[in-house]
Design a protein around this motif. Structure first.
Motif, PDB file in Angstrom:
ATOM      1  N   GLN A  92     -23.350  -9.312  48.508  1.00  0.00           N
ATOM      2  CA  GLN A  92     -24.520  -8.759  47.828  1.00  0.00           C
ATOM      3  C   GLN A  92     -24.281  -7.286  47.502  1.00  0.00           C
ATOM      4  N   ASN A  93     -24.547  -6.897  46.280  1.00  0.00           N
ATOM      5  CA  ASN A  93     -24.480  -5.493  45.875  1.00  0.00           C
ATOM      6  C   ASN A  93     -25.881  -4.919  46.013  1.00  0.00           C
ATOM      7  N   TYR A  94     -26.219  -4.480  47.199  1.00  0.00           N
ATOM      8  CA  TYR A  94     -27.577  -4.014  47.470  1.00  0.00           C
ATOM      9  C   TYR A  94     -27.752  -2.534  47.172  1.00  0.00           C
ATOM     10  N   GLU A  95     -26.664  -1.779  47.055  1.00  0.00           N
ATOM     11  CA  GLU A  95     -26.779  -0.344  46.807  1.00  0.00           C
ATOM     12  C   GLU A  95     -26.844  -0.001  45.323  1.00  0.00           C
ATOM     13  N   GLY A  96     -26.145  -0.791  44.499  1.00  0.00           N
ATOM     14  CA  GLY A  96     -25.987  -0.397  43.113  1.00  0.00           C
ATOM     15  C   GLY A  96     -26.706  -1.265  42.110  1.00  0.00           C
ATOM     16  N   THR A  97     -27.574  -2.169  42.588  1.00  0.00           N
ATOM     17  CA  THR A  97     -28.322  -3.038  41.675  1.00  0.00           C
ATOM     18  C   THR A  97     -29.761  -3.156  42.146  1.00  0.00           C
ATOM     19  N   GLN A  98     -30.620  -3.671  41.260  1.00  0.00           N
ATOM     20  CA  GLN A  98     -32.013  -3.915  41.607  1.00  0.00           C
ATOM     21  C   GLN A  98     -32.300  -5.402  41.498  1.00  0.00           C
ATOM     22  N   GLU A  99     -33.522  -5.789  41.894  1.00  0.00           N
ATOM     23  CA  GLU A  99     -33.901  -7.196  41.828  1.00  0.00           C
ATOM     24  C   GLU A  99     -33.793  -7.697  40.395  1.00  0.00           C
ATOM     25  N   VAL A 100     -33.238  -8.879  40.254  1.00  0.00           N
ATOM     26  CA  VAL A 100     -32.997  -9.460  38.935  1.00  0.00           C
ATOM     27  C   VAL A 100     -34.213 -10.279  38.499  1.00  0.00           C
ATOM     28  N   SER A 101     -34.671 -10.070  37.274  1.00  0.00           N
ATOM     29  CA  SER A 101     -35.815 -10.819  36.753  1.00  0.00           C
ATOM     30  C   SER A 101     -35.353 -12.183  36.248  1.00  0.00           C
ATOM     31  N   ASP A 102     -36.314 -13.090  36.076  1.00  0.00           N
ATOM     32  CA  ASP A 102     -35.991 -14.430  35.577  1.00  0.00           C
ATOM     33  C   ASP A 102     -35.344 -14.376  34.194  1.00  0.00           C
ATOM     34  N   SER A 103     -35.731 -13.390  33.381  1.00  0.00           N
ATOM     35  CA  SER A 103     -35.180 -13.285  32.023  1.00  0.00           C
ATOM     36  C   SER A 103     -33.707 -12.908  32.019  1.00  0.00           C
ATOM     37  N   GLU A 104     -33.207 -12.409  33.155  1.00  0.00           N
ATOM     38  CA  GLU A 104     -31.805 -12.007  33.248  1.00  0.00           C
ATOM     39  C   GLU A 104     -30.911 -13.116  33.797  1.00  0.00           C
ATOM     40  N   LEU A 105     -31.518 -14.249  34.149  1.00  0.00           N
ATOM     41  CA  LEU A 105     -30.751 -15.339  34.730  1.00  0.00           C
ATOM     42  C   LEU A 105     -30.052 -16.157  33.652  1.00  0.00           C
ATOM     43  N   GLY A 106     -28.798 -16.494  33.910  1.00  0.00           N
ATOM     44  CA  GLY A 106     -28.067 -17.414  33.055  1.00  0.00           C
ATOM     45  C   GLY A 106     -28.196 -18.822  33.598  1.00  0.00           C
ATOM     46  N   GLY A 107     -27.249 -19.664  33.295  1.00  0.00           N
ATOM     47  CA  GLY A 107     -27.288 -21.044  33.758  1.00  0.00           C
ATOM     48  C   GLY A 107     -27.013 -21.172  35.250  1.00  0.00           C
ATOM     49  N   LYS A 108     -27.463 -22.271  35.843  1.00  0.00           N
ATOM     50  CA  LYS A 108     -27.228 -22.530  37.255  1.00  0.00           C
ATOM     51  C   LYS A 108     -25.750 -22.870  37.465  1.00  0.00           C
ATOM     52  N   VAL A 109     -25.132 -22.246  38.468  1.00  0.00           N
ATOM     53  CA  VAL A 109     -23.715 -22.478  38.745  1.00  0.00           C
ATOM     54  C   VAL A 109     -23.467 -23.109  40.107  1.00  0.00           C
ATOM     55  N   GLY A 110     -24.532 -23.246  40.907  1.00  0.00           N
ATOM     56  CA  GLY A 110     -24.343 -23.842  42.220  1.00  0.00           C
ATOM     57  C   GLY A 110     -25.593 -23.786  43.062  1.00  0.00           C
ATOM     58  N   GLU A 111     -25.446 -24.155  44.328  1.00  0.00           N
ATOM     59  CA  GLU A 111     -26.572 -24.203  45.258  1.00  0.00           C
ATOM     60  C   GLU A 111     -26.048 -24.008  46.677  1.00  0.00           C
ATOM     61  N   ILE A 112     -26.824 -23.322  47.497  1.00  0.00           N
ATOM     62  CA  ILE A 112     -26.426 -23.089  48.886  1.00  0.00           C
ATOM     63  C   ILE A 112     -26.591 -24.374  49.690  1.00  0.00           C
ATOM     64  N   THR A 113     -25.538 -24.758  50.394  1.00  0.00           N
ATOM     65  CA  THR A 113     -25.560 -25.981  51.198  1.00  0.00           C
ATOM     66  C   THR A 113     -25.380 -25.724  52.691  1.00  0.00           C
ATOM     67  N   PHE A 114     -25.084 -24.449  53.061  1.00  0.00           N
ATOM     68  CA  PHE A 114     -24.842 -24.148  54.475  1.00  0.00           C
ATOM     69  C   PHE A 114     -25.205 -22.706  54.746  1.00  0.00           C
ATOM     70  N   ASN A 115     -26.001 -22.461  55.802  1.00  0.00           N
ATOM     71  CA  ASN A 115     -26.400 -21.113  56.200  1.00  0.00           C
ATOM     72  C   ASN A 115     -25.616 -20.732  57.453  1.00  0.00           C
ATOM     73  N   ALA A 116     -24.665 -19.845  57.302  1.00  0.00           N
ATOM     74  CA  ALA A 116     -23.772 -19.506  58.407  1.00  0.00           C
ATOM     75  C   ALA A 116     -24.502 -18.813  59.551  1.00  0.00           C
ATOM     76  N   ASN A 117     -25.462 -17.960  59.236  1.00  0.00           N
ATOM     77  CA  ASN A 117     -26.171 -17.239  60.284  1.00  0.00           C
ATOM     78  C   ASN A 117     -26.909 -18.181  61.213  1.00  0.00           C
ATOM     79  N   GLU A 118     -27.412 -19.312  60.692  1.00  0.00           N
ATOM     80  CA  GLU A 118     -28.169 -20.254  61.502  1.00  0.00           C
ATOM     81  C   GLU A 118     -27.321 -21.392  62.054  1.00  0.00           C
ATOM     82  N   GLN A 119     -26.191 -21.701  61.392  1.00  0.00           N
ATOM     83  CA  GLN A 119     -25.475 -22.927  61.709  1.00  0.00           C
ATOM     84  C   GLN A 119     -24.029 -22.762  62.150  1.00  0.00           C
TER      85      GLN A 119
END
Length: 259
Positions: free
Chosen positions: A71-98
């Motif tokens: 995550q680029n948390y220092e140099g970017t801001q929250e992205v609006s829906d209008s800035e989203l392109g096509g879907k490229v994937g989906e999260i299937t595993f949460n390492a912090n919890e699993q």
């Protein structure tokens, strides 16, 4: 019997060392960036029905299409829906919890994003460079398919300036001249991409020079340059011309700032 006790004692000691190591993280020294923080967030996917409670300090990462992003948390801001392109994937595993101690990163993994979170391309950028999840920008950290830094970083024609930052607190010190900023990018993008591991072998004990690359859309990202190794934490070794350019700009900027 004495040898048996000795062997058991060594086994217990090794187990304790492994358990302590799993709970440790590397912090950033005053004048240099931690290699672990910068590039190595996710060591250690074993599917299991048993709960795993490994104490691991996670960097906010995503892996999709064999590319690792942070995550680029220092140099970017929250992205609006209008800035989203096509879907490229989906999260299937949460390492912090699993994740267990023998965790190995796989496509669809994330450190903190919930399972089922959609991953999108970001309009205006190649998805190999930036993607969006939960309206946050994730930027490439490792790409095994990149041959050059230009393949890794989709910034050609996008850079407004390059600046120098403090190694103590990350605050801005000053900017490269416009000519030097252009020369920096022109020299950076053709460099062979070798990956962080190769750079780490040469620069692991060296303090780095903190640089920030500012893009024309108002976003930015940090790079760390190691002058003795002549290397960038993003995964490339520089030329002598780049070394001279960076260090001369650093000297001029610090002198102008009274440092």
């Amino acid at each position: 019997m004495g040898n048996v006790k000795l062997i058991k004692g060594k086994a217990v000691l090794m187990l304790l060392i492994l358990l302590v190591s799993a709970g440790c993280s590397t912090s950033e020294p005053g004048n240099s960036i931690s290699h672990t923080e910068a590039n190595k967030p996710e060591t250690v996917h074993k599917e299991t029905s048993e709960p795993c409670k490994a104490e691991i300090d996670w960097v906010d990462f995503v892996m999709i299409n064999n590319i690792k992003y942070h995550q680029n948390y220092e140099g970017t801001q929250e992205v609006s829906d209008s800035e989203l392109g096509g879907k490229v994937g989906e999260i299937t595993f949460n390492a912090n919890e699993q994740a267990c101690l023998d965790y190995t990163m796989k496509n669809g993994d994330a450190a903190f994003l919930p399972v089922g979170t959609a991953i999108y391309a970001m309009k205006g950028y190649k998805p190999e460079f930036r993607i969006v999840a939960d309206h946050k920008v994730y930027e490439v950290n490792e790409n095994p398919n990149a041959a050059t830094m230009g393949d890794l970083l989709d910034i050609h024609g996008r850079v407004e300036k390059v600046s120098l930052e403090s190694g103590d607190d990350g605050s801005a010190i000053g900017d490269f001249t416009p000519e030097a900023s252009t020369a920096f990018v022109d020299g950076l993008l053709p460099l062979a991409y070798v990956g962080f591991d190769e750079v780490y072998k040469k620069s692991q004990s060296e303090s780095g020079v903190f640089l920030r690359v500012h893009l024309k859309d108002g976003t930015s990202f940090r790079m760390v340059y190691y002058p003795k190794a002549n290397a960038f934490n993003a995964g490339a070794f520089g030329t002598e011309q780049l070394r001279t350019l960076i260090m001369s700009q650093r000297m001029q900027i610090k002198a102008a700032a009274g440092l």
